[in-house]
Write a protein that holds these residues in place. Sequence first.
Motif, PDB file in Angstrom:
ATOM      1  N   ILE A   1       0.821  -0.958  -0.163  1.00 52.34           N
ATOM      2  CA  ILE A   1       0.104   0.048   0.153  1.00 52.34           C
ATOM      3  C   ILE A   1       0.598   0.756   0.332  1.00 52.34           C
ATOM      4  CG2 ILE A   1      -1.886  -1.127   1.584  1.00 52.34           C
ATOM      5  CD1 ILE A   1      -0.898   0.087   3.838  1.00 52.34           C
ATOM      6  N   LYS A   2       2.039   1.211  -0.313  1.00 48.66           N
ATOM      7  CA  LYS A   2       2.692   2.584  -0.236  1.00 48.66           C
ATOM      8  C   LYS A   2       3.015   2.209  -1.768  1.00 48.66           C
ATOM      9  CE  LYS A   2       5.167   2.119   4.701  1.00 48.66           C
ATOM     10  NZ  LYS A   2       6.683   1.067   5.161  1.00 48.66           N
ATOM     11  N   ALA A   3       3.507   1.237  -2.012  1.00 51.73           N
ATOM     12  CA  ALA A   3       3.927   1.926  -3.735  1.00 51.73           C
ATOM     13  C   ALA A   3       2.523   2.523  -4.651  1.00 51.73           C
ATOM     14  CB  ALA A   3       2.884   0.236  -4.307  1.00 51.73           C
ATOM     15  N   GLN A   4       2.899   2.961  -5.581  1.00 59.37           N
ATOM     16  CA  GLN A   4       2.173   4.122  -6.371  1.00 59.37           C
ATOM     17  C   GLN A   4       1.283   3.309  -7.222  1.00 59.37           C
ATOM     18  OE1 GLN A   4       4.403   6.232  -8.732  1.00 59.37           O
ATOM     19  NE2 GLN A   4       2.358   7.161  -9.627  1.00 59.37           N
ATOM     20  N   GLY A   5       0.063   3.875  -6.604  1.00 53.22           N
ATOM     21  CA  GLY A   5      -1.086   3.673  -7.327  1.00 53.22           C
ATOM     22  C   GLY A   5      -2.108   2.601  -6.315  1.00 53.22           C
ATOM     23  N   VAL A   6      -0.744   1.459  -5.655  1.00 59.12           N
ATOM     24  CA  VAL A   6      -1.920   0.972  -4.738  1.00 59.12           C
ATOM     25  C   VAL A   6      -2.244   0.632  -3.843  1.00 59.12           C
ATOM     26  CG1 VAL A   6      -1.188  -1.471  -4.375  1.00 59.12           C
ATOM     27  CG2 VAL A   6      -0.095  -0.971  -6.057  1.00 59.12           C
ATOM     28  N   GLY A   7      -3.808   1.089  -3.092  1.00 58.64           N
ATOM     29  CA  GLY A   7      -4.454   0.895  -2.262  1.00 58.64           C
ATOM     30  C   GLY A   7      -5.206  -0.218  -1.426  1.00 58.64           C
ATOM     31  N   PRO A   8      -5.581  -0.493  -0.388  1.00 57.89           N
ATOM     32  CA  PRO A   8      -5.984  -1.322   0.425  1.00 57.89           C
ATOM     33  C   PRO A   8      -6.566  -3.019  -0.581  1.00 57.89           C
ATOM     34  CG  PRO A   8      -6.001   0.639   1.905  1.00 57.89           C
ATOM     35  CD  PRO A   8      -6.072   0.469   0.311  1.00 57.89           C
ATOM     36  N   LYS A   9      -7.664  -2.114  -1.668  1.00 55.79           N
ATOM     37  CA  LYS A   9      -8.327  -3.390  -2.251  1.00 55.79           C
ATOM     38  C   LYS A   9      -7.493  -3.666  -2.543  1.00 55.79           C
ATOM     39  CE  LYS A   9     -12.479  -3.267  -4.849  1.00 55.79           C
ATOM     40  NZ  LYS A   9     -13.714  -2.670  -5.651  1.00 55.79           N
ATOM     41  N   LEU A  10      -6.242  -3.203  -4.028  1.00 56.10           N
ATOM     42  CA  LEU A  10      -5.329  -3.742  -4.842  1.00 56.10           C
ATOM     43  C   LEU A  10      -4.354  -4.486  -4.374  1.00 56.10           C
ATOM     44  CD1 LEU A  10      -4.913  -4.080  -7.625  1.00 56.10           C
ATOM     45  CD2 LEU A  10      -3.549  -2.013  -7.670  1.00 56.10           C
ATOM     46  N   ALA A  11      -3.823  -3.392  -3.166  1.00 60.87           N
ATOM     47  CA  ALA A  11      -3.113  -5.316  -2.170  1.00 60.87           C
ATOM     48  C   ALA A  11      -4.151  -6.336  -1.622  1.00 60.87           C
ATOM     49  CB  ALA A  11      -2.826  -3.834  -1.542  1.00 60.87           C
ATOM     50  N   LEU A  12      -5.496  -6.815  -1.528  1.00 66.14           N
ATOM     51  CA  LEU A  12      -6.336  -6.981  -0.879  1.00 66.14           C
ATOM     52  C   LEU A  12      -5.805  -8.162  -2.368  1.00 66.14           C
ATOM     53  CD1 LEU A  12      -7.860  -8.681   2.128  1.00 66.14           C
ATOM     54  CD2 LEU A  12      -9.795  -7.676   0.527  1.00 66.14           C
ATOM     55  N   THR A  13      -6.744  -7.734  -3.468  1.00 72.92           N
ATOM     56  CA  THR A  13      -6.421  -8.887  -5.256  1.00 72.92           C
ATOM     57  C   THR A  13      -5.343  -9.785  -4.647  1.00 72.92           C
ATOM     58  OG1 THR A  13      -8.094  -7.250  -5.083  1.00 72.92           O
ATOM     59  CG2 THR A  13      -7.623  -8.490  -6.988  1.00 72.92           C
ATOM     60  N   ILE A  14      -4.223  -8.671  -5.027  1.00 69.10           N
ATOM     61  CA  ILE A  14      -2.526  -9.176  -5.596  1.00 69.10           C
ATOM     62  C   ILE A  14      -2.812 -10.453  -4.709  1.00 69.10           C
ATOM     63  CG2 ILE A  14      -0.587  -8.425  -5.382  1.00 69.10           C
ATOM     64  CD1 ILE A  14      -1.006  -6.039  -6.645  1.00 69.10           C
ATOM     65  N   MET A  15      -3.205  -9.929  -2.790  1.00 73.42           N
ATOM     66  CA  MET A  15      -2.613 -11.511  -2.141  1.00 73.42           C
ATOM     67  C   MET A  15      -3.483 -11.993  -2.740  1.00 73.42           C
ATOM     68  SD  MET A  15      -0.653  -9.036   0.986  1.00 73.42           S
ATOM     69  CE  MET A  15      -0.154 -10.869   2.098  1.00 73.42           C
ATOM     70  N   SER A  16      -4.793 -11.954  -2.930  1.00 72.79           N
ATOM     71  CA  SER A  16      -5.938 -13.575  -2.868  1.00 72.79           C
ATOM     72  C   SER A  16      -5.076 -13.996  -4.000  1.00 72.79           C
ATOM     73  CB  SER A  16      -7.064 -12.693  -3.328  1.00 72.79           C
ATOM     74  OG  SER A  16      -7.406 -12.175  -2.123  1.00 72.79           O
ATOM     75  N   GLY A  17      -4.493 -13.364  -5.193  1.00 70.11           N
ATOM     76  CA  GLY A  17      -4.368 -13.706  -6.085  1.00 70.11           C
ATOM     77  C   GLY A  17      -2.655 -14.599  -6.167  1.00 70.11           C
ATOM     78  N   MET A  18      -1.980 -14.706  -5.067  1.00 67.54           N
ATOM     79  CA  MET A  18      -0.813 -15.550  -5.478  1.00 67.54           C
ATOM     80  C   MET A  18      -0.248 -15.351  -3.777  1.00 67.54           C
ATOM     81  SD  MET A  18       1.948 -12.829  -7.010  1.00 67.54           S
ATOM     82  CE  MET A  18       1.431 -13.792  -9.322  1.00 67.54           C
ATOM     83  N   THR A  19       0.392 -15.944  -3.214  1.00 69.00           N
ATOM     84  CA  THR A  19       0.810 -16.612  -2.108  1.00 69.00           C
ATOM     85  C   THR A  19       1.795 -15.301  -1.912  1.00 69.00           C
ATOM     86  OG1 THR A  19       2.064 -17.647  -2.291  1.00 69.00           O
ATOM     87  CG2 THR A  19       0.162 -18.157  -1.816  1.00 69.00           C
ATOM     88  N   ALA A  20       2.553 -14.405  -0.221  1.00 69.88           N
ATOM     89  CA  ALA A  20       3.230 -14.266  -0.252  1.00 69.88           C
ATOM     90  C   ALA A  20       4.495 -14.245  -1.213  1.00 69.88           C
ATOM     91  CB  ALA A  20       3.259 -13.427   1.430  1.00 69.88           C
TER      92      ALA A  20
END
Length: 207
Positions: free
Chosen positions: A76-95
């Motif tokens: 969520i510190k990355a440009q253009g990435v909010g909590p919702k997108l971060a959640l989506t990213i971590m749902s599509g692949m493991t950490a």
Amino acid sequence: MIGQLSGILVAKQPPEILIDVHGVGYEVQMPMTCIYELPELGEPVRVITHFVVREDAQLLYGFNTFAERSLFRQLIKAQGVGPKLALTIMSGMTAHQFVQAVTHDDVSSLVKLPGVGRKTAERLVVEMRDRLSNWGFATPATDAAPIDFGDLDPTVRSSSPRDDALSALIALGYKPAVAEKAVNTARKGQPDSVSSEELIRLALRAM
């Protein structure tokens, strides 16, 4: 700051769960990769949390390990990435899979996730590479003794696993038509008793 919740898991409506902590119910949004590992309803659970306060809402995001929360906070510190997108990213692949994708400049894997275009994927690889160099090595242990809060009846859900899976994928950013096609593909050959979590897992693989 709410950093951790320990209580009874009383409901799952991916990507959201409900935890009863001594009579107080906390709604927590979690990546699907974390929800897969949760116990059954009515069982003790502990989640590591990140608390977000907005003008219109107070939101809790949950994870099974401190390392997963650390990744979320870096995302969520990355440009253009909010909590919702971060959640989506971590749902599509493991950490671990995300860290591997960044380490190996695997842009093609990242662009498969909803909301992540090529430019966003390339920016994530560049921005996250240094931030993740020591990821997961200095995080506290998460093992804990079993929690006993007594008996508590779990919430009874009336919607079907298919509906739950479809709602979860749409909430994660997938278009309804894409989500429905993936869920229908995932249901083929599965028993009627298949859980919504398993349908989501299979649907994500089918995309």
